[in-house]
Design a protein around this motif. Structure first.
Motif, PDB file in Angstrom:
ATOM      1  N   PHE A  67       0.857  -1.356   0.013  1.00  0.00           N
ATOM      2  CA  PHE A  67       0.118  -0.203  -0.006  1.00  0.00           C
ATOM      3  C   PHE A  67       0.829   1.402  -0.244  1.00  0.00           C
ATOM      4  O   PHE A  67       1.686   1.405   0.709  1.00  0.00           O
ATOM      5  CB  PHE A  67      -0.872   0.055   1.263  1.00  0.00           C
ATOM      6  CG  PHE A  67      -1.151   1.184   1.951  1.00  0.00           C
ATOM      7  CD1 PHE A  67      -2.052   2.057   1.362  1.00  0.00           C
ATOM      8  CD2 PHE A  67      -0.680   1.419   3.087  1.00  0.00           C
ATOM      9  CE1 PHE A  67      -2.229   3.334   1.990  1.00  0.00           C
ATOM     10  CE2 PHE A  67      -1.025   2.867   3.709  1.00  0.00           C
ATOM     11  CZ  PHE A  67      -1.873   3.587   2.965  1.00  0.00           C
ATOM     12  N   ASP A  68       0.916   1.921  -0.940  1.00  0.00           N
ATOM     13  CA  ASP A  68       1.748   3.225  -1.218  1.00  0.00           C
ATOM     14  C   ASP A  68       0.773   4.480  -1.451  1.00  0.00           C
ATOM     15  O   ASP A  68       0.179   4.337  -2.567  1.00  0.00           O
ATOM     16  CB  ASP A  68       2.631   2.967  -2.159  1.00  0.00           C
ATOM     17  CG  ASP A  68       3.748   1.979  -1.823  1.00  0.00           C
ATOM     18  OD1 ASP A  68       4.506   2.110  -0.935  1.00  0.00           O
ATOM     19  OD2 ASP A  68       3.556   0.669  -2.515  1.00  0.00           O
ATOM     20  N   ALA A  69       1.178   5.509  -1.029  1.00  0.00           N
ATOM     21  CA  ALA A  69       0.614   6.753  -1.308  1.00  0.00           C
ATOM     22  C   ALA A  69       1.408   7.923  -1.493  1.00  0.00           C
ATOM     23  O   ALA A  69       2.732   7.697  -1.093  1.00  0.00           O
ATOM     24  CB  ALA A  69      -0.234   7.130  -0.095  1.00  0.00           C
ATOM     25  N   ILE A  79      -2.714   9.876  -4.254  1.00  0.00           N
ATOM     26  CA  ILE A  79      -2.739   8.732  -5.252  1.00  0.00           C
ATOM     27  C   ILE A  79      -2.331   7.456  -4.474  1.00  0.00           C
ATOM     28  O   ILE A  79      -1.240   7.520  -3.408  1.00  0.00           O
ATOM     29  CB  ILE A  79      -1.850   9.106  -6.359  1.00  0.00           C
ATOM     30  CG1 ILE A  79      -2.571   9.847  -7.286  1.00  0.00           C
ATOM     31  CG2 ILE A  79      -1.626   7.623  -7.208  1.00  0.00           C
ATOM     32  CD1 ILE A  79      -2.076   9.890  -8.814  1.00  0.00           C
ATOM     33  N   VAL A  80      -3.085   6.682  -4.307  1.00  0.00           N
ATOM     34  CA  VAL A  80      -2.658   5.343  -3.642  1.00  0.00           C
ATOM     35  C   VAL A  80      -2.689   4.175  -4.418  1.00  0.00           C
ATOM     36  O   VAL A  80      -3.625   4.037  -5.225  1.00  0.00           O
ATOM     37  CB  VAL A  80      -3.933   4.989  -2.583  1.00  0.00           C
ATOM     38  CG1 VAL A  80      -3.590   4.222  -1.490  1.00  0.00           C
ATOM     39  CG2 VAL A  80      -4.268   6.275  -1.845  1.00  0.00           C
ATOM     40  N   MET A  81      -1.681   3.065  -4.434  1.00  0.00           N
ATOM     41  CA  MET A  81      -1.854   2.073  -5.151  1.00  0.00           C
ATOM     42  C   MET A  81      -1.577   1.052  -4.161  1.00  0.00           C
ATOM     43  O   MET A  81      -0.791   0.992  -3.366  1.00  0.00           O
ATOM     44  CB  MET A  81      -0.520   2.025  -6.201  1.00  0.00           C
ATOM     45  CG  MET A  81      -0.562   0.601  -6.820  1.00  0.00           C
ATOM     46  SD  MET A  81       0.613   0.551  -8.336  1.00  0.00           S
ATOM     47  CE  MET A  81       1.973  -0.195  -7.355  1.00  0.00           C
ATOM     48  N   THR A  83      -1.579  -3.338  -3.731  1.00  0.00           N
ATOM     49  CA  THR A  83      -1.639  -4.786  -4.329  1.00  0.00           C
ATOM     50  C   THR A  83      -1.862  -5.668  -3.363  1.00  0.00           C
ATOM     51  O   THR A  83      -1.756  -5.465  -2.065  1.00  0.00           O
ATOM     52  CB  THR A  83      -0.265  -5.257  -4.893  1.00  0.00           C
ATOM     53  OG1 THR A  83       0.814  -5.385  -3.738  1.00  0.00           O
ATOM     54  CG2 THR A  83       0.253  -3.930  -5.750  1.00  0.00           C
ATOM     55  N   GLN A  99      -5.048  -2.202  -7.419  1.00  0.00           N
ATOM     56  CA  GLN A  99      -5.945  -1.189  -7.537  1.00  0.00           C
ATOM     57  C   GLN A  99      -5.436   0.358  -7.134  1.00  0.00           C
ATOM     58  O   GLN A  99      -4.499   0.385  -6.440  1.00  0.00           O
ATOM     59  CB  GLN A  99      -6.861  -1.460  -6.317  1.00  0.00           C
ATOM     60  CG  GLN A  99      -8.278  -0.545  -6.690  1.00  0.00           C
ATOM     61  CD  GLN A  99      -9.490  -1.198  -6.068  1.00  0.00           C
ATOM     62  OE1 GLN A  99      -9.323  -2.403  -5.018  1.00  0.00           O
ATOM     63  NE2 GLN A  99     -10.670  -0.519  -6.129  1.00  0.00           N
ATOM     64  N   THR A 100      -5.631   1.102  -8.020  1.00  0.00           N
ATOM     65  CA  THR A 100      -5.299   2.591  -7.747  1.00  0.00           C
ATOM     66  C   THR A 100      -6.430   3.391  -7.482  1.00  0.00           C
ATOM     67  O   THR A 100      -7.500   3.354  -8.097  1.00  0.00           O
ATOM     68  CB  THR A 100      -4.552   3.228  -9.082  1.00  0.00           C
ATOM     69  OG1 THR A 100      -3.312   2.170  -9.311  1.00  0.00           O
ATOM     70  CG2 THR A 100      -4.047   4.446  -8.979  1.00  0.00           C
TER      71      THR A 100
ATOM     72  N   GLN B  41      11.166   5.874  -1.417  1.00  0.00           N
ATOM     73  CA  GLN B  41      10.253   7.277  -1.835  1.00  0.00           C
ATOM     74  C   GLN B  41      11.504   8.206  -2.037  1.00  0.00           C
ATOM     75  O   GLN B  41      12.225   8.629  -1.294  1.00  0.00           O
ATOM     76  CB  GLN B  41       9.431   7.809  -0.774  1.00  0.00           C
ATOM     77  CG  GLN B  41       7.968   7.127  -1.236  1.00  0.00           C
ATOM     78  CD  GLN B  41       6.912   8.005  -0.206  1.00  0.00           C
ATOM     79  OE1 GLN B  41       7.268   8.860   0.351  1.00  0.00           O
ATOM     80  NE2 GLN B  41       5.883   7.475  -0.816  1.00  0.00           N
ATOM     81  N   MET B  81      -2.958   2.951 -14.681  1.00  0.00           N
ATOM     82  CA  MET B  81      -2.306   1.740 -14.001  1.00  0.00           C
ATOM     83  C   MET B  81      -1.901   0.680 -14.960  1.00  0.00           C
ATOM     84  O   MET B  81      -2.815   0.421 -15.821  1.00  0.00           O
ATOM     85  CB  MET B  81      -3.360   1.365 -12.978  1.00  0.00           C
ATOM     86  CG  MET B  81      -2.740   0.329 -12.060  1.00  0.00           C
ATOM     87  SD  MET B  81      -3.892  -0.336 -10.863  1.00  0.00           S
ATOM     88  CE  MET B  81      -4.892  -1.625 -11.629  1.00  0.00           C
ATOM     89  N   THR B 100       1.774   2.737 -11.168  1.00  0.00           N
ATOM     90  CA  THR B 100       0.853   3.760 -11.430  1.00  0.00           C
ATOM     91  C   THR B 100       1.404   5.050 -11.700  1.00  0.00           C
ATOM     92  O   THR B 100       2.523   5.371 -11.123  1.00  0.00           O
ATOM     93  CB  THR B 100      -0.087   3.880 -10.015  1.00  0.00           C
ATOM     94  OG1 THR B 100      -0.860   2.798  -9.930  1.00  0.00           O
ATOM     95  CG2 THR B 100      -1.033   5.133 -10.285  1.00  0.00           C
ATOM     96  N   ILE B 116       4.498   5.033  -9.043  1.00  0.00           N
ATOM     97  CA  ILE B 116       4.362   4.069  -7.951  1.00  0.00           C
ATOM     98  C   ILE B 116       4.626   2.748  -8.380  1.00  0.00           C
ATOM     99  O   ILE B 116       4.125   2.278  -9.310  1.00  0.00           O
ATOM    100  CB  ILE B 116       3.291   4.183  -7.021  1.00  0.00           C
ATOM    101  CG1 ILE B 116       2.938   5.636  -6.279  1.00  0.00           C
ATOM    102  CG2 ILE B 116       3.291   3.124  -5.954  1.00  0.00           C
ATOM    103  CD1 ILE B 116       1.464   5.647  -5.610  1.00  0.00           C
ATOM    104  N   ASN B 120       4.913  -7.703  -7.433  1.00  0.00           N
ATOM    105  CA  ASN B 120       3.833  -8.442  -6.931  1.00  0.00           C
ATOM    106  C   ASN B 120       4.447  -9.799  -6.636  1.00  0.00           C
ATOM    107  O   ASN B 120       4.340 -10.667  -7.287  1.00  0.00           O
ATOM    108  CB  ASN B 120       2.601  -8.553  -7.954  1.00  0.00           C
ATOM    109  CG  ASN B 120       2.332  -7.479  -8.087  1.00  0.00           C
ATOM    110  OD1 ASN B 120       1.538  -7.227  -9.368  1.00  0.00           O
ATOM    111  ND2 ASN B 120       2.478  -6.258  -7.526  1.00  0.00           N
TER     112      ASN B 120
END
Lengths: 122, 122
Positions: A67-69, A79-81, A83, A99-100, B41, B81, B100, B116, B120
């Motif tokens: 989870f990355d923002a 923005i958030v991605m 997996t 999901q983004t 980051q 994405m 993304t 981002i 996976n």
């Protein structure tokens, strides 16, 4: 709250609600919101909610792997991605997904302008 | 061009350049751009380019599985994405990834405000 804390709260709320009561997601979207769910593209809160509620499974469990923002502009958008893995109904083999979300500030809270969901087939 | 055509051109350029000459990606970023690469980051074009060029592999090939774009606001920005597979150096087993991009218009072209990237793991 930092963008990471906001994104973290959002993601937790989104998947908790998705997995327990999908109709509760409607309030996250607006008329200019877009959802891409696999190959379907839907615009507007009403159509998006109808799509989500009508998805052909009864039980669903999301498990977040990453989870990355990031802050997405001077307007405070984020923005958030995500997996993770998703389990449908009585299946025992989870499927991977990505999901983004693009979150926009509105009156002290946030709504979802963009939502893109894809299963990741091996 | 539609947002889908712009996103398609961008994605093609990005991965062609990544796989042939990573230093050519620097021009896509600005000082306020952010890259999340796995758990790292980085903000700013200089640091992002340094990170990308310094990644510890010589050969890399991206294969796109899915690619979805949405308009991300009245300013003409676009969210993309991508899910796909990536092959490092002499490895024969590709790894799956999700990425993304948030593209912002600038003088008839676009730059990357948000990027981002996550592998996976199964």
């Amino acid at each position: 709250m930092s963008f990471n804390e906001i994104a973290n709260q959002f993601v937790k709320f989104y998947y908790d609600t998705f997995d327990s009561n999908r109709s509760g997601l409607a309030g996250l979207y607006r008329d200019n919101s877009m959802l891409t769910f696999e190959t379907n593209q839907i615009q507007g809160a009403a159509g998006i909610s109808e799509k989500l509620v009508g998805l052909p499974f009864q039980k669903v469990v999301h498990r977040i792997s990453t989870f990355d923002a990031q802050p997405a502009g001077p307007d405070g958008s984020i923005i958030v991605m995500v997996t993770g893995e998703i389990l449908f109904d009585e299946e025992t083999n989870p499927q991977r997904y990505s999901q983004t979300f693009h979150l926009l500030p509105e009156g002290g809270s946030y709504f979802v302008l963009n939502d893109i969901f894809r299963l990741n087939y091996a």
